[in-house]
Write an enzyme that holds these catalytic residues in place. Structure first.
Site, PDB file in Angstrom:
ATOM      1  N   ASP A  81       0.935  -1.202   0.065  1.00  0.00           N
ATOM      2  CA  ASP A  81       0.145   0.167   0.011  1.00  0.00           C
ATOM      3  C   ASP A  81       0.817   1.274  -0.007  1.00  0.00           C
ATOM      4  O   ASP A  81       0.206   2.340   0.272  1.00  0.00           O
ATOM      5  CB  ASP A  81      -0.964   0.009   1.438  1.00  0.00           C
ATOM      6  CG  ASP A  81      -0.291  -0.070   2.583  1.00  0.00           C
ATOM      7  OD1 ASP A  81       0.936  -0.126   2.411  1.00  0.00           O
ATOM      8  OD2 ASP A  81      -0.990  -0.158   3.737  1.00  0.00           O
ATOM      9  N   CYS A 131       4.830  -0.172   2.901  1.00  0.00           N
ATOM     10  CA  CYS A 131       5.201  -1.746   3.304  1.00  0.00           C
ATOM     11  C   CYS A 131       6.447  -1.534   3.834  1.00  0.00           C
ATOM     12  O   CYS A 131       6.726  -2.367   4.915  1.00  0.00           O
ATOM     13  CB  CYS A 131       5.358  -2.456   1.874  1.00  0.00           C
ATOM     14  SG  CYS A 131       6.477  -1.595   0.662  1.00  0.00           S
ATOM     15  N   HIS A 143       8.776  -4.354  -3.169  1.00  0.00           N
ATOM     16  CA  HIS A 143       8.077  -4.441  -2.178  1.00  0.00           C
ATOM     17  C   HIS A 143       8.806  -5.098  -1.303  1.00  0.00           C
ATOM     18  O   HIS A 143      10.026  -5.795  -1.195  1.00  0.00           O
ATOM     19  CB  HIS A 143       6.864  -5.559  -2.439  1.00  0.00           C
ATOM     20  CG  HIS A 143       6.190  -5.586  -1.108  1.00  0.00           C
ATOM     21  ND1 HIS A 143       5.134  -4.737  -0.680  1.00  0.00           N
ATOM     22  CD2 HIS A 143       5.669  -6.908  -0.686  1.00  0.00           C
ATOM     23  CE1 HIS A 143       4.462  -5.308   0.354  1.00  0.00           C
ATOM     24  NE2 HIS A 143       4.964  -6.724   0.268  1.00  0.00           N
TER      25      HIS A 143
END
Length: 292
Positions: free
Chosen positions: A154, A157, A273
């Site tokens: 989002d 992270c 990520h």
């Protein structure tokens, strides 16, 4: 309740589009910094990912502009502003472009479309990249008796992964606020590592302070510089585990048990990520105390 006039609503949309473009460009710069220039395979994939992200944002903005025109069809005076906005570059330069600039913009748009088609054709390869990355990470973490703990993709992270491993309660807003505050206070140490994503020129101090503001105000992605700031704030080393690179240790000068993050390139469709970690046998023993 009276609705805002079209001009005001349009100006708000223009400001938001500019902000979103600036945020995307900062994110793209982080992606570029994470890939070595001599890694041809990953640089090729990076080019495809960047083209896709830019095309998605451009399409989103164009759809919003078209919807605005549908809602306010009588405000034809805004048409030219909308057209200029679509041509405006990520540096928020004036929208009045010369003929040669418009030709370059059109060529750039065609190139983005070409790269997007290439990206779509190669999407099937991403699944194999993800599988291979996850397999390598599982082996590295398994040797440490750890496994990945999923963190939402989002924009927060990295901060959420840090938050997950702290033994004391802290809010996401606090972590972002402390990070921005530390960067501001140590601007001389960090400013040389920030550069304009388009030209490569160094950021001014004003730009750097704006970047710090974005850390607090927006869901801007964090990277190694933010991790460096957090390691100083928490007085704790931070290990970043990657599938195809050696473990990066930030804050080696501190002696506490390190926080451990997993950096993934292919697990998230939007780009890089961060995940957290947990003990390998935590699922089997159920409700085991946290490792950190």
């Amino acid at each position: 309740m009276m609705m805002e006039d079209p001009q005001t609503e349009h100006q708000r949309m223009v400001r938001r589009h500019r902000r979103e473009k600036k945020e995307l460009q900062a994110r793209i710069q982080g992606m570029k910094n994470s890939v070595p220039k001599n890694d041809k395979r990953r640089r090729k994939q990076l080019l495809l990912d960047v083209a896709r992200l830019e095309a998605e944002l451009e399409q989103k903005h164009q759809q919003e502009l078209e919807k605005f025109q549908e809602n306010f069809p009588d405000n034809s005076s805004l048409d030219s502003v909308a057209e200029d906005l679509a041509k405006m570059d990520l540096e928020n330069q004036p929208p009045h472009l010369t003929r040669s600039q418009r030709r370059r913009e059109r060529r750039a748009a065609l190139e983005r479309e070409r790269l997007e088609r290439i990206a779509e054709a190669e999407m099937e390869h991403l699944a194999s990249f993800r599988h291979e990355e996850e397999k390598k990470l599982a082996a590295i973490l398994g040797a440490k008796n750890l496994q990945m703990k999923d963190i939402p993709a989002d924009g927060h992270c990295m901060y959420r992964a840090i938050q997950d491993q702290l033994v004391f309660a802290v809010t996401l807003e606090c972590l972002r606020g402390r990070t921005a505050e530390y960067l501001r206070k140590h601007a001389d140490d960090f400013l040389p590592f920030f550069s304009d994503p388009k030209t490569g020129d160094g950021y001014s101090l004003e730009d750097f302070m704006g970047y710090c503001d974005d850390i607090v105000r927006n869901a801007s992605w964090g990277g190694q510089l933010e991790l460096r700031a957090l390691s100083h704030i928490l007085q704790t080393p931070i290990e970043v585990i990657q599938a195809d690179s050696p473990i990066v240790v930030i804050g080696e000068e501190y002696t506490r048990k390190p926080l451990v993050l997993v950096y993934l390139r292919y697990a998230c469709s939007l780009g890089e990520h961060y995940n957290s970690v947990k003990p390998l046998d935590s699922c089997a023993i159920g409700g085991a105390p946290r490792l950190f």
